[in-house]
Design a protein around this motif. Structure first.
Motif, mmCIF file in Angstrom:
data_model
loop_
_atom_site.group_PDB
_atom_site.id
_atom_site.type_symbol
_atom_site.label_atom_id
_atom_site.label_comp_id
_atom_site.label_asym_id
_atom_site.label_seq_id
_atom_site.Cartn_x
_atom_site.Cartn_y
_atom_site.Cartn_z
ATOM 1 N N GLY A 221 7.784 27.799 40.216
ATOM 2 C CA GLY A 221 8.667 28.753 39.537
ATOM 3 C C GLY A 221 7.913 29.575 38.503
ATOM 4 O O GLY A 221 8.116 30.786 38.376
ATOM 5 N N THR A 222 7.026 28.916 37.769
ATOM 6 C CA THR A 222 6.236 29.586 36.726
ATOM 7 C C THR A 222 5.345 30.656 37.347
ATOM 8 O O THR A 222 5.265 31.789 36.868
ATOM 9 N N GLN A 223 4.673 30.326 38.430
ATOM 10 C CA GLN A 223 3.811 31.314 39.095
ATOM 11 C C GLN A 223 4.653 32.424 39.711
ATOM 12 O O GLN A 223 4.254 33.593 39.679
ATOM 13 N N ALA B 253 14.195 31.390 45.892
ATOM 14 C CA ALA B 253 13.904 30.011 45.500
ATOM 15 C C ALA B 253 15.080 29.138 45.905
ATOM 16 O O ALA B 253 16.174 29.268 45.344
ATOM 17 N N THR B 254 14.862 28.267 46.875
ATOM 18 C CA THR B 254 16.001 27.497 47.393
ATOM 19 C C THR B 254 16.604 26.590 46.319
ATOM 20 O O THR B 254 17.815 26.423 46.270
ATOM 21 N N GLY B 255 15.777 26.035 45.438
ATOM 22 C CA GLY B 255 16.313 25.188 44.362
ATOM 23 C C GLY B 255 17.265 25.985 43.471
ATOM 24 O O GLY B 255 18.371 25.529 43.148
ATOM 25 N N PRO C 78 9.646 26.693 53.457
ATOM 26 C CA PRO C 78 10.273 25.513 54.047
ATOM 27 C C PRO C 78 9.719 24.204 53.486
ATOM 28 O O PRO C 78 8.579 24.139 53.072
ATOM 29 N N ARG C 79 10.565 23.198 53.504
ATOM 30 C CA ARG C 79 10.152 21.871 53.046
ATOM 31 C C ARG C 79 10.168 20.840 54.148
ATOM 32 O O ARG C 79 10.009 19.646 53.879
ATOM 33 N N SER C 80 10.428 21.254 55.354
ATOM 34 C CA SER C 80 10.407 20.301 56.468
ATOM 35 C C SER C 80 10.008 21.066 57.715
ATOM 36 O O SER C 80 10.050 22.306 57.741
ATOM 37 N N LEU D 70 11.646 10.120 42.735
ATOM 38 C CA LEU D 70 12.314 10.255 44.040
ATOM 39 C C LEU D 70 11.958 11.599 44.684
ATOM 40 O O LEU D 70 11.692 11.682 45.886
ATOM 41 N N ARG D 71 11.926 12.657 43.857
ATOM 42 C CA ARG D 71 11.582 13.988 44.394
ATOM 43 C C ARG D 71 10.152 14.001 44.919
ATOM 44 O O ARG D 71 9.864 14.617 45.949
ATOM 45 N N LEU D 72 9.269 13.314 44.192
ATOM 46 C CA LEU D 72 7.873 13.240 44.643
ATOM 47 C C LEU D 72 7.765 12.535 45.995
ATOM 48 O O LEU D 72 6.994 12.951 46.868
ATOM 49 N N GLY E 251 17.358 13.474 44.679
ATOM 50 C CA GLY E 251 16.010 13.959 44.933
ATOM 51 C C GLY E 251 15.683 14.057 46.411
ATOM 52 O O GLY E 251 14.516 14.060 46.806
ATOM 53 N N GLN E 252 16.727 14.155 47.225
ATOM 54 C CA GLN E 252 16.507 14.268 48.675
ATOM 55 C C GLN E 252 16.683 15.706 49.133
ATOM 56 O O GLN E 252 17.284 16.518 48.428
ATOM 57 N N LEU E 253 16.216 16.000 50.337
ATOM 58 C CA LEU E 253 16.400 17.338 50.880
ATOM 59 C C LEU E 253 17.868 17.552 51.225
ATOM 60 O O LEU E 253 18.508 16.681 51.828
ATOM 61 N N GLY F 61 9.338 17.509 30.029
ATOM 62 C CA GLY F 61 9.304 18.506 28.959
ATOM 63 C C GLY F 61 9.847 19.861 29.362
ATOM 64 O O GLY F 61 9.889 20.786 28.554
ATOM 65 N N ARG F 62 10.242 20.004 30.607
ATOM 66 C CA ARG F 62 10.704 21.329 31.054
ATOM 67 C C ARG F 62 12.068 21.677 30.452
ATOM 68 O O ARG F 62 12.956 20.837 30.368
ATOM 69 N N ARG F 63 12.224 22.932 30.080
ATOM 70 C CA ARG F 63 13.516 23.454 29.625
ATOM 71 C C ARG F 63 13.710 24.830 30.241
ATOM 72 O O ARG F 63 12.748 25.517 30.569
#
Ligand code: AP5
Length: 219
Positions: A19-21, A35-37, A90-92, A165-167, A61-63, A125-127
């Motif tokens: 997201g930052t990039q 951005a799908t998220g 895509p993530r899958s 879980l996301r990892l 944290g699942q697809l 630490g993300r906000r």
């Protein structure tokens, strides 16, 4: 002119800096940031059927099921005639195949690499600024003013427990996506200051365009 619409994909583990990039890429190249998220969080916030369905998966944290995500992405791509930047999709294998079937291919597939222990620090630490949509980090990218600081929010899935879980979900799926995009894949060391990471990405995109900086000077 020579500036054909760019087609860029960015991938990487949770909190690897996609997201930052993307904020910086979009500012430079004026692409449609898909951005799908973010799209899913908007559906959840709006209480739509898709959002109701997605919420449970996101919490764990699942697809989210493919049909929900694929439909969203197809629509957004069809509305992006001036080029696109796909973030977190895509993530899958199935999701990648859905694009292949539409004859939609990226010119570049950027994979951000960051060690797991750093990812956890980044997540906790993300906000987020609900007004501008900008991504902050309490330590690495603090808000510019007390006013912004006071309104920052935290994502529900940004806990140490949930990022693990996301990892897991990411590691289980990433290889099948890499297999598809290997010919256009560029691995980027994401464990550096964000401007350094962006400098690399910018060079890669410039190489694609085969011409120096001024490409968007006319926008
Ligand atoms: P999504 O929102 O995409 O989450 P994610 O993949 O876990 O990625 P993040 O948004 O957490 O991280 P990022 O890489 O964008 O990092 P950021 O730049 O913010 O997806 C959420 C959920 O939606 C998924 O779990 C899933 O359920 C669902 N979903 C999404 N897409 C799906 C799909 N295609 N199919 C099915 N389900 C889907 O940076 C993180 C932090 O680090 C920030 O605080 C930032 O300031 C800081 N930071 C960034 N870069 C640096 C740097 N270089 N140095 C220091 N700090 C940095």
């Amino acid at each position: 002119d020579g500036a054909a619409p760019l087609r860029v994909m960015i991938s990487g583990a949770p909190a690897s800096g996609k997201g930052t990039q993307c904020e910086m890429i979009v500012e430079q190249y004026n692409l449609a940031h898909i951005a799908t998220g973010d799209l899913l969080r908007a559906e959840v916030a709006a209480g739509t059927d898709a959002g109701k369905l997605a919420q449970d998966y996101m919490q764990k944290g699942q697809l989210v099921p493919n049909d929900v995500v694929v439909t969203m992405v197809k629509k957004k791509l069809s509305e992006a005639p001036n080029g696109w930047l796909l973030d977190g999709y895509p993530r899958s294998l199935t999701q990648a195949e859905a694009l292949e079937a539409l004859n939609i291919h990226p010119q570049i597939f950027i994979l951000l690499e960051v060690p797991d222990e750093i990812l956890v620090q980044r997540v906790v630490g993300r906000r987020l600024d609900p007004v501008t949509g900008k991504i902050y980090h309490l330590m690495y990218s603090p808000p510019e003013t007390p006013e912004i600081a006071a309104r920052l929010t935290q994502r529900e899935d940004d806990t140490e427990e949930k990022v693990k879980l996301r990892l897991k979900t990411h590691s289980a799926n990433v290889q099948s996506v890499i297999d598809i995009y290997k010919p256009v894949m560029k691995v980027v060391d994401g464990n550096r200051p964000k401007d350094q990471v962006f400098a690399d990405i910018k060079n890669m995109i410039m190489e694609l365009q085969g011409e120096p900086e001024k490409v968007n000077g006319c926008l």
